[in-house]
Scaffold this active site. Structure first.
Site, PDB file in Angstrom:
ATOM      1  N   SER A  15       0.845  -1.193   0.000  1.00  0.00           N
ATOM      2  CA  SER A  15       0.000   0.000   0.000  1.00  0.00           C
ATOM      3  C   SER A  15       0.877   1.237   0.000  1.00  0.00           C
ATOM      4  CB  SER A  15      -0.891   0.007   1.246  1.00  0.00           C
ATOM      5  OG  SER A  15      -1.491   1.265   1.453  1.00  0.00           O
ATOM      6  N   TYR A  18      -1.361  -0.111  10.260  1.00  0.00           N
ATOM      7  CA  TYR A  18      -1.462  -0.604   8.880  1.00  0.00           C
ATOM      8  C   TYR A  18      -0.213  -0.230   8.079  1.00  0.00           C
ATOM      9  CZ  TYR A  18      -3.410  -1.447   4.208  1.00  0.00           C
ATOM     10  OH  TYR A  18      -3.632  -1.909   2.934  1.00  0.00           O
TER      11      TYR A  18
END
Length: 254
Positions: free
Chosen positions: A152, A165
């Site tokens: 990501s 995350y």
């Protein structure tokens, strides 16, 4: 290379998180290109729907099959058994897509509960390592092993409130780069993928006020990612940025 020209006939692919989102549509794309997809997810209903779609496509094109594996990736022993089962049936693995992941919470680091942080790391990092450990020997038996690990942009932007995350994705990128360097003299190619903002449940969780119609559908993103499973891909230890449709090159160690 377009997805329609991608030929994966005779190849075996593992896709985790295959019951929905990008994993679901990527499994369909790989099957449509001729691969036998080992679809891994916790949600049986989503896997069965995927199987129905792949069978319907095969009835038209004659390509693609699926084996469904309902599995919780935090069950390390089950992940270990996955590699053994694949070896017993096919004797090798050609494609691995480590797609499964969780967001956790969007919150200041000091407000994140320990159990939430632990879950993000268990699924996004530890389970990915267990998958690599289980499947690496099989990928080395392929004439053109391809490993794709979903990352990501958060791993690099490290935005406020995205700490757990972002840290998990930075960790899997580091693992992928080490793995790529370990296998650089083999036919195995290991790359990460940044899919960018996509119309998924995870994105909706992270950005509840966002209009999903402004984002690309995961089926569109999957068409681009599927090309990275091709034996023609030569890059390794890089991250493919889907929004810019190019590899972002890390400096590999001397």
């Amino acid at each position: 290379m377009t997805t329609s020209s991608l030929n994966l006939s005779g190849r075996v692919a593992v896709v985790t998180g295959a019951s929905r989102g990008i994993g679901y549509f990527l499994a369909r794309e790989l099957a449509a290109a001729g691969a036998h997809v080992v679809a891994v997810a916790r949600t049986v209903g989503g896997l069965e729907e995927l199987d129905d779609e792949i069978k319907a496509e095969k009835a038209i094109s004659g390509k693609g099959e699926a084996t469904l594996v309902p599995l919780d990736l935090t069950d390390g022993k089950a992940v270990d058994r996955l590699g053994g089962a694949i070896h017993e049936r096919w004797g090798k693995l050609d494609i691995m897509v480590a797609n499964a992941g969780v967001l956790g919470v969007i919150a200041p680091l000091g407000h994140v509960e320990a159990k939430v942080f632990d879950k993000v790391m268990a699924i996004n990092v530890t389970a990915t390592w267990r998958l690599i450990r289980s499947l690496d020997p099989l990928l080395r038996l392929s004439d053109a092993g391809r490993a794709l690990i979903m990352s990501s942009g958060a791993a690099h932007s490290a935005r406020a409130y995205w700490g757990p995350y972002a840290a998990s994705k930075a960790a899997v990128e580091a693992m992928a780069r080490s793995w790529a360097d370990e296998s650089k003299n083999l036919p195995l190619r290991v790359n990460c993928v940044n899919p960018g903002a996509t119309r998924t449940a995870m994105r909706a969780q992270a950005m509840p006020g966002e209009d999903p119609s402004t984002l690309p559908h995961p089926s569109e993103i999957a068409k681009t990612i599927a090309r990275l499973a091709s034996p023609e891909v030569t890059e390794t230890g890089q991250i493919f940025d889907v929004p810019s449709n190019r590899f972002v090159r890390y400096r590999m160690p001397e």
